[in-house]
Every structure is written in structure tokens, then in C-alpha cells.
Scaffold this motif. Structure first.
Motif, short mmCIF file in Angstrom:
data_model
loop_
_atom_site.label_atom_id
_atom_site.label_comp_id
_atom_site.label_asym_id
_atom_site.label_seq_id
_atom_site.Cartn_x
_atom_site.Cartn_y
_atom_site.Cartn_z
N LEU A 43 54.73 24.07 46.73
CA LEU A 43 54.97 25.21 45.85
C LEU A 43 55.53 26.41 46.61
N ASP A 44 56.43 27.12 45.95
CA ASP A 44 56.90 28.40 46.48
C ASP A 44 56.05 29.55 45.94
N VAL A 45 55.54 29.38 44.74
CA VAL A 45 54.69 30.39 44.10
C VAL A 45 53.56 29.66 43.38
N LEU A 46 52.36 30.19 43.48
CA LEU A 46 51.24 29.72 42.69
C LEU A 46 50.73 30.88 41.86
N LEU A 47 50.66 30.67 40.55
CA LEU A 47 50.12 31.67 39.65
C LEU A 47 48.70 31.29 39.26
N VAL A 48 47.77 32.24 39.40
CA VAL A 48 46.39 32.04 38.96
C VAL A 48 46.00 33.22 38.08
N VAL A 49 45.67 32.95 36.83
CA VAL A 49 45.10 33.98 35.96
C VAL A 49 43.60 33.89 36.14
N ASN A 50 42.98 34.97 36.59
CA ASN A 50 41.58 34.92 37.02
C ASN A 50 40.80 36.12 36.49
N HIS A 53 54.20 28.96 54.71
CA HIS A 53 55.58 28.49 54.54
C HIS A 53 56.40 29.46 53.67
N GLY A 54 56.01 30.74 53.69
CA GLY A 54 56.77 31.76 52.98
C GLY A 54 56.52 31.83 51.50
N GLY A 55 55.43 31.22 51.02
CA GLY A 55 55.12 31.20 49.59
C GLY A 55 54.34 32.43 49.16
N LEU A 56 54.14 32.52 47.85
CA LEU A 56 53.48 33.68 47.24
C LEU A 56 52.36 33.22 46.32
N LEU A 57 51.20 33.87 46.44
CA LEU A 57 50.11 33.71 45.47
C LEU A 57 50.14 34.92 44.54
N LEU A 58 50.34 34.67 43.27
CA LEU A 58 50.35 35.71 42.25
C LEU A 58 49.08 35.57 41.42
N VAL A 59 48.23 36.59 41.46
CA VAL A 59 46.95 36.55 40.75
C VAL A 59 46.96 37.59 39.65
N ASP A 60 46.78 37.15 38.43
CA ASP A 60 46.70 38.03 37.27
C ASP A 60 45.22 38.30 36.99
N GLU A 61 44.81 39.53 37.24
CA GLU A 61 43.41 39.93 37.04
C GLU A 61 43.27 40.83 35.81
N ALA A 62 43.97 40.51 34.74
CA ALA A 62 43.97 41.36 33.56
C ALA A 62 42.57 41.55 32.98
N PHE A 63 41.68 40.56 33.16
CA PHE A 63 40.34 40.62 32.58
C PHE A 63 39.27 40.78 33.66
#
Length: 348
Positions: free
Chosen positions: A132-139, A163-173
């Protein structure tokens, strides 16, 4: 490529037309927005007649509230939705891992920007990380309420960043349980956290949120969004809300009580319940018909189809103080009578 827009809760006028029921005669539980909103402070007239000041105290106030480190940059955005739509255009096309059942804006936004969306559930993330280049986690995840521990998220960030990837975490809640946030680590490479003001503070109409991360990526996001992304009045209200620690703690205590009350009520009517402080998720084999039975009584909830190994399900937001008895009566009718009728308005 044509990508249909996602469906959301909160489309009350559409529900009123669809079910031929007056707008004022609805109990809207279709979102996870706090029904007890932050009280609006008095505003200086200057915030209305001057252009918004992107160099005001709001970023510092937000950094303190979220616990962001000095190495991170905090950017106010017009709701986390603005970052969701814009960020995919800033990164080269790649593979992004997204849970099959999660907030529905993400997958279309990344596909529009030319990325390959790879469905991954929690059990499969570890194996997928090298690809993966990006992993999205809504948490916590919306709608399933699943939560990933901070230590696990940080381990995933490290693997992606290698490896230059990004973890995107959505903490809206996340505001109701801030100890689970990883905003304090947003100075680290390969990590971006999105936060929403609308949910916990009950101020969704302001359209305000934040993106926290490495300065280089946040600077690119800011340049793409342009000046005055958040209005002056919204900036003033958000600054007051984020600084009001007494209100925040009292509301966290209140939401815990309301969460327990809603779980107990739903279980009383035979539902299996997973919960966060702001909404409950209930898998149910006959969810579309139960959605319809509730809507016929003027109670709007969110219905999800079978997806990603999950069967059909319903999501219930918190009722206001005056609406608990109405919800109890509506549940008794909807879950004790045979299913009926049309497909849910908010299915999808």
C-alpha cells in the motif's frame, strides 16, 4: 469514469418528501452529531465584516486541544470533508487501503484522483501494508464502531513510512475519548490525522475541522485549499469551543451516560449493539424493512446494505432529551411488526 456521489444521513427534507411526512414531524437520528451542541458565544461584529485571518490564534488553540507536537502543523479546513476531497489530488496515483464498510466519501475521492482503492479489513491490514501507498483508518470506524489501538496504528505508520507510504487516520468521532487519539504523533513522517468539530461539539453547520501532519504535506494541502477556507465567524466559535475545557469534560461525562442509555434501549428491543458515545450500530438481517417501519413513524436512521462481510445494518444517533420516549415507542412498533415496503432512502 463516472462515480456516483455517496449517500449520507441528515437529508431530512428528502426524507420528508419521500415518506410524505411534514418536515417538523421528524426525529432525525441519521447522523452521529451531538444533539446537545456547544452554546454559541457572542461574536465581535468584526468577524462578520473582515476577511478571515488565517494567522489568528486558532491553529495554536487547536494544537493544544489535540495535543499536536511542535513538529506538526495544524490546518483549519472547512470540515474534514475538505481534506478528504483534496488530499488524493496531492499524491501520485497509488494503492490505498480502505475498509469495505466505512465513511463513504473516501473511496470515490481517491478513485477520482486515479488511485487504486484496495478493500482491506482489520484482519488483513498487516499483510497488505507492504503493498500500500496509503492506508486509511477511520477510528473509531463509522459505522461499525471498531477501534484500533494507538500502538497498532503507530506500528502501521512506521511500516508505511519505511517505503514512503502514508497513514491517514480520520478521528472525526474521537473527541469523546481523546486518550485513544494519535494526534500527539502527527510530527512523525507518513502520518496525517483529520479531526472534525461538527460531531462532538454539535456544530456540523459551521463546516470546520482540522488536518494535522508534517508541515510539507499540510503546506501543500493549505496551498490547494487557498485562502479563507474557514469563515471568520466559524473560526471564532471553534476557538471558543476548543478552549472550553469545562464544557468538554461535562459533555464527555454526559455522552457516556447517553451512550449507555441508548445501548440499553436498543438491546431492550432485541437488537445487537456496537456503540460509540455518539452513535450505535446494529446489524440486522431485516434492516431495510425496519428502517422503513421507523421512517413511517417519522424516525430517520441510517441503513447500510450488506458489505465487506457485514450483513445489512442500522445506525442510530443520539436522540435529544425530549425524544427518548418517542424512540422507545417507534422501536417497539418497528421491531414487533412484519417488515414493509420500499428501499431505504439512505441505503448505500
Amino acid at each position: 469514469m463516472t462515480i456516483s456521489p455517496p449517500l449520507h444521513g441528515g437529508r431530512l427534507r428528502e426524507a420528508a418528501r419521500h415518506f410524505d411526512r411534514p418536515l417538523a414531524d421528524w426525529l432525525d437520528l441519521s447522523t452521529g452529531i451531538n444533539p446537545c451542541s456547544y452554546p454559541l458565544p457572542p461574536l465581535d461584529v468584526d468577524v462578520w465584516r473582515r476577511l478571515p485571518d488565517d494567522d489568528d490564534a486558532l491553529p495554536a488553540i487547536a494544537a493544544h486541544y489535540y495535543g499536536a507536537p511542535p513538529a506538526a502543523r495544524v490546518l483549519a479546513v472547512a470540515g474534514s470533508q475538505a481534506a478528504i476531497r483534496t488530499l488524493p489530488r496531492l499524491l501520485p496515483p497509488g494503492r490505498i487501503g480502505i475498509a469495505p464498510l466505512t465513511y463513504s466519501e473516501y473511496a470515490p475521492a481517491w478513485r477520482r484522483a486515479g488511485h487504486e482503492v484496495v478493500p482491506v479489513d482489520l484482519d488483513g491490514i498487516e499483510a497488505a501494508l507492504p503493498t500500500l501507498d496509503v492506508l486509511l483508518v477511520v477510528n473509531p470506524n463509522n459505522p461499525t464502531t471498531e477501534r484500533v489501538a494507538p500502538g497498532t496504528l503507530l506500528r502501521w505508520r512506521e511500516a508505511l513510512a519505511a517505503h514512503g507510504g502514508l497513514l491517514l487516520v480520520d478521528e472525526a468521532f474521537m473527541d469523546a475519548s481523546p486518550a485513544h487519539s494519535i494526534a500527539a504523533h502527527t510530527g512523525a513522517p507518513g502520518l496525517l490525522v483529520c479531526r472534525s468539530v461538527g460531531k462532538f461539539f454539535g456544530l456540523a453547520g459551521l463546516r470546520a475541522g482540522f488536518a494535522l501532519g508534517e508541515p510539507a504535506l499540510i503546506d501543500r494541502l493549505a496551498a490547494e485549499l487557498g485562502a479563507w477556507a474557514v469563515s471568520g465567524p466559524a473560526r471564532a466559535v471553534v476557538a471558543a469551543a476548543l478552549a472550553d475545557t469545562d464544557w468538554q469534560q461535562a459533555m464527555r461525562d454526559r455522552l457516556q451516560r447517553q451512550q449507555s442509555r441508548l445501548v440499553a434501549l436498543l438491546e431492550q428491543h432485541g437488537l445487537k449493539v456496537a456503540s460509540t458515545p455518539l452513535f450505535c450500530w446494529c446489524p440486522h438481517p431485516d434492516a431495510p424493512a425496519r428502517y422503513h417501519a421507523l421512517a413511517q413513524q417519522g424516525i430517520l436512521v441510517r441503513c447500510f446494505p450488506a458489505l465487506g462481510g457485514h450483513g445489512p445494518s442500522l445506525r442510530f444517533g443520539l436522540p435529544d432529551d425530549a425524544s427518548w420516549a418517542r424512540l422507545d415507542t417507534g422501536l417497539a412498533h418497528a421491531f414487533s411488526t412484519p417488515g414493509a415496503g420500499a428501499a431505504p432512502l439512505t441505503q448505500g
